[in-house]
Design a protein around this motif. Sequence first.
Motif: not given
Length: 178
Positions: A16-18, A23-28
């Motif tokens: 889910l984190g990836r 989706q958010l454009g965040y770093t995982f």
Amino acid sequence: MTLFLIGYMASGKSTLGRALARQLGYTFIDLDFYIEQRYRKRIPEIFAELGEEGFRDLEGRMLREAGEFCDTVISCGGGTPCFGDNMDYMLAAGTTIWLDSTVGRICERIKVAKSRRPLLEGKRDDELRQFVETHLAERLPYYRRARLRLLSDNLESREEIASTIRTLLRDLPNYGRD
């Protein structure tokens, strides 16, 4: 914003984190992988060298380091919130999301990759279930402190993951609001 995903092993934190980070454009960041890359050793090796107390101290320091990055989704190890003041730190530094899964579903997922989890290697199915039940019960008081809780038994298909992300984004404080 920093999102901390917590929950028992095989609850879907990395999966889910990836997807959520994308989706958010965040770093995982998978915290275990982060530690392994920094120290150029596998978690079991670090654990064997430092012992549990030493490993948990290192894990707490790496959690705080990663937690300082902006716009990040961090998948924590199953025990991360249960040691030191890690849970207090995560609650203060970002949004904590507990991926809650049933014992049966956890056991199904673990059986597929049991060899990657040294604590579980060689356990029969009944021993595995007993281990998970006992261990999970010990950790629940920490997991229950999370700001959000998601049932993660059905994170198997892209559609289910996308649906879970939509639900999560709707529930995130301040997401999409200025």
